[in-house]
Design a protein around this motif. Sequence first.
Motif, short mmCIF file in Angstrom:
data_model
loop_
_atom_site.label_atom_id
_atom_site.label_comp_id
_atom_site.label_asym_id
_atom_site.label_seq_id
_atom_site.Cartn_x
_atom_site.Cartn_y
_atom_site.Cartn_z
N SER A 151 0.49 -17.98 14.96
CA SER A 151 -0.83 -18.07 14.33
C SER A 151 -1.35 -16.69 13.94
O SER A 151 -1.86 -16.50 12.85
N PHE A 152 -1.22 -15.69 14.84
CA PHE A 152 -1.74 -14.37 14.43
C PHE A 152 -0.67 -13.54 13.73
O PHE A 152 -0.97 -12.70 12.88
N TYR A 153 0.59 -13.80 14.06
CA TYR A 153 1.69 -13.04 13.44
C TYR A 153 1.70 -13.30 11.93
O TYR A 153 1.92 -12.39 11.13
N GLY A 154 1.44 -14.57 11.55
CA GLY A 154 1.41 -14.93 10.14
C GLY A 154 0.31 -14.20 9.39
O GLY A 154 0.46 -13.85 8.21
N VAL A 155 -0.81 -13.94 10.09
CA VAL A 155 -1.91 -13.22 9.45
C VAL A 155 -1.48 -11.79 9.13
O VAL A 155 -1.64 -11.30 8.00
N VAL A 156 -0.86 -11.12 10.12
CA VAL A 156 -0.41 -9.74 9.88
C VAL A 156 0.72 -9.74 8.84
O VAL A 156 0.81 -8.83 8.01
N GLY A 157 1.56 -10.78 8.87
CA GLY A 157 2.61 -10.91 7.85
C GLY A 157 1.99 -10.90 6.46
O GLY A 157 2.50 -10.27 5.53
N GLY A 158 0.86 -11.60 6.34
CA GLY A 158 0.15 -11.63 5.06
C GLY A 158 -0.32 -10.23 4.66
O GLY A 158 -0.20 -9.82 3.50
N TRP A 159 -0.83 -9.46 5.62
CA TRP A 159 -1.29 -8.10 5.31
C TRP A 159 -0.12 -7.26 4.77
O TRP A 159 -0.31 -6.45 3.88
N THR A 160 1.09 -7.45 5.36
CA THR A 160 2.22 -6.63 4.92
C THR A 160 2.55 -6.93 3.45
O THR A 160 2.90 -6.03 2.69
N LEU A 161 2.39 -8.22 3.08
CA LEU A 161 2.65 -8.58 1.68
C LEU A 161 1.63 -7.94 0.76
O LEU A 161 1.95 -7.36 -0.27
N LYS A 162 0.35 -8.06 1.17
CA LYS A 162 -0.74 -7.50 0.35
C LYS A 162 -0.52 -5.99 0.16
O LYS A 162 -0.65 -5.46 -0.94
N TYR A 163 -0.15 -5.27 1.24
CA TYR A 163 0.02 -3.83 1.14
C TYR A 163 1.27 -3.45 0.35
O TYR A 163 1.32 -2.39 -0.26
N THR A 164 2.29 -4.33 0.35
CA THR A 164 3.47 -4.04 -0.49
C THR A 164 3.04 -4.06 -1.95
O THR A 164 3.39 -3.16 -2.74
N ILE A 165 2.27 -5.08 -2.31
CA ILE A 165 1.85 -5.20 -3.71
C ILE A 165 0.85 -4.10 -4.08
O ILE A 165 0.91 -3.52 -5.16
N LEU A 166 -0.03 -3.78 -3.12
CA LEU A 166 -1.01 -2.72 -3.37
C LEU A 166 -0.29 -1.40 -3.64
O LEU A 166 -0.63 -0.65 -4.58
N ALA A 167 0.75 -1.12 -2.82
CA ALA A 167 1.51 0.13 -3.00
C ALA A 167 2.22 0.12 -4.35
O ALA A 167 2.19 1.11 -5.09
N LEU A 168 2.81 -1.02 -4.68
CA LEU A 168 3.59 -1.12 -5.92
C LEU A 168 2.69 -0.93 -7.15
O LEU A 168 3.10 -0.33 -8.16
N SER A 169 1.47 -1.42 -7.05
CA SER A 169 0.58 -1.32 -8.22
C SER A 169 -0.15 0.02 -8.27
O SER A 169 -1.08 0.21 -9.06
N GLY A 170 0.24 0.97 -7.42
CA GLY A 170 -0.38 2.29 -7.45
C GLY A 170 -1.75 2.30 -6.79
O GLY A 170 -2.51 3.27 -6.91
N GLY A 171 -2.05 1.24 -6.04
CA GLY A 171 -3.37 1.13 -5.41
C GLY A 171 -3.64 2.16 -4.33
O GLY A 171 -4.79 2.35 -3.93
N PHE A 172 -2.59 2.84 -3.82
CA PHE A 172 -2.82 3.84 -2.78
C PHE A 172 -3.38 5.14 -3.37
O PHE A 172 -3.91 5.97 -2.63
N ASP A 173 -3.23 5.32 -4.69
CA ASP A 173 -3.67 6.59 -5.30
C ASP A 173 -5.14 6.89 -4.99
O ASP A 173 -5.50 8.03 -4.68
N ALA A 174 -5.96 5.84 -5.07
CA ALA A 174 -7.40 6.04 -4.85
C ALA A 174 -7.71 6.40 -3.39
O ALA A 174 -8.81 6.83 -3.08
N LEU A 175 -6.71 6.20 -2.50
CA LEU A 175 -6.97 6.46 -1.08
C LEU A 175 -6.43 7.82 -0.65
O LEU A 175 -6.64 8.24 0.50
#
Length: 472
Positions: free
Chosen positions: A109-133
């Motif tokens: 139940s909680f592992y799936g939630v963090v699994g979701g975060w890893t997906l979101k951050y993979t896409i964020l990184a790929l789209s250059g979203g880390f630049d602003a940070l």
Amino acid sequence: MRIQKENPMTDREQWGSRLGFILAASGSAVGLGNIWKYPHMAGQNGGAAFTVVYLICILIVGLPILLGELAIGRNTKLSPVGAFNNLSGLSNWKWVGFLGVASAFVILSFYGVVGGWTLKYTILALSGGFDALSGQPDISGEVFSEFIGSSFQPIMWQLLFMSFCIGIIVKGVKSGIESGAKIMMPLILVILGLLVFKGLSLEGGKKGLEFLFKPKFSDLNPSSIVMALGHAFFTLSLGMGTMVTYGSYLDKKQNLFSSAIWVILLDTFIAMLAGTAIFTIVFAMGADPSAGAGLIFVVLPTIFPQIGGGVIWGTLFFFILFMAALTSAISILEVITAYFVDEKGWSRNKATLLFGGVISLVGIFCSLSLGDFNITNFMQISFFDFLDELSSKYMLPIGGAVTALFILKKWSIPVFLDELLIGVKEKRYEKSFYQNVLRICLITSSLIVCLFIINEAFDLLFDQSLQKMAGF
Ligand code: PHE
């Protein structure tokens, strides 16, 4: 008396190869625990001093229980509830199996939630979203808290992650779990190797090695020892029947001892590679190494944009975190699916879809609990943290300890040893010597685990624990 029932599932699937099994079992072991938890725990608790304690826990407590779980699974060719029931005859040991199934619900139940975060951050990184940070941990922290605390987004990512998990389990042991592990585990190793290489080639990166590997015994306290022990269970996926289930798909030709050693070596090696990659990059960029649990999702996104090819390195990093989480999550869902297939005669599809769905639903509440909607407010921790603590502090250690007791009291050491020796070619051994070794290991590990559980229970009920008495 032991009543040996034949497994009714004559067409039970098996692993396609020894390598496939080792990759699947180490895929279960290697997960968020290795890449997310271990590096910051080691970094904050004495570096190599923590690692030494952790390795001792793995060898004294982890190895015997890992061997026990695999042997119980292979001997019965059944998932945990059936396996404990079968080996104990009419007594009530099947509750150990039920505890495992319950732990699987709680953890996924909680592992799936963090699994979701890893997906979101993979896409964020790929789209250059880390630049602003870049170089701004405060902003990065705000972005992360806002993301995990929001209602809609994290749930979408969690559901996506759970659909990958369900999609693999539906395909079965060989074409789902084993094929997935055969692709993802080598990818994780290769990409981590590249990240380590990159980290070490950055100026100042080697200071990270010192941080992680130089023993600082003064930073080691009772609390770190308790932490290392709990982590030994979590990282080896012990105490909830995962390894019983994976062992039940093994054939009699395999040498369980060498397979278990491989799983432990790969798990430990990957944890250290992850720590090396993370801390060399953190030190080279002058970021804060003691950011604890926020190190991965808060600090790393601020430093990837500062290294050459940051978009690629950032994407690769979060992608391996996602794959590691996925190979572990499938092993958790398999415990539940196998129970309904073995014990209730359900089809794999029905069991996986229904319970994958139920767990996703509980996961939604877990995710919401990090925002405004918290159903466990009265306990002063979020539902998410509650499930995390419940499983790693109580359910897994209790599951591990009762598995050890089951082998000692019910299954018997000679039968356990005979199962372990089935795939061993070298026959020059003194059986009674090995039986004594196994007995001592299992008694020691159950005693240590009992102390651990009593300590945690005292902490919870009376706010008194070894750590607190020692002033930590
Ligand atoms: N071993 C996994 C990790 O390190 C977590 C896990 C726990 C998987 C229990 C299966 C069972 O992240």
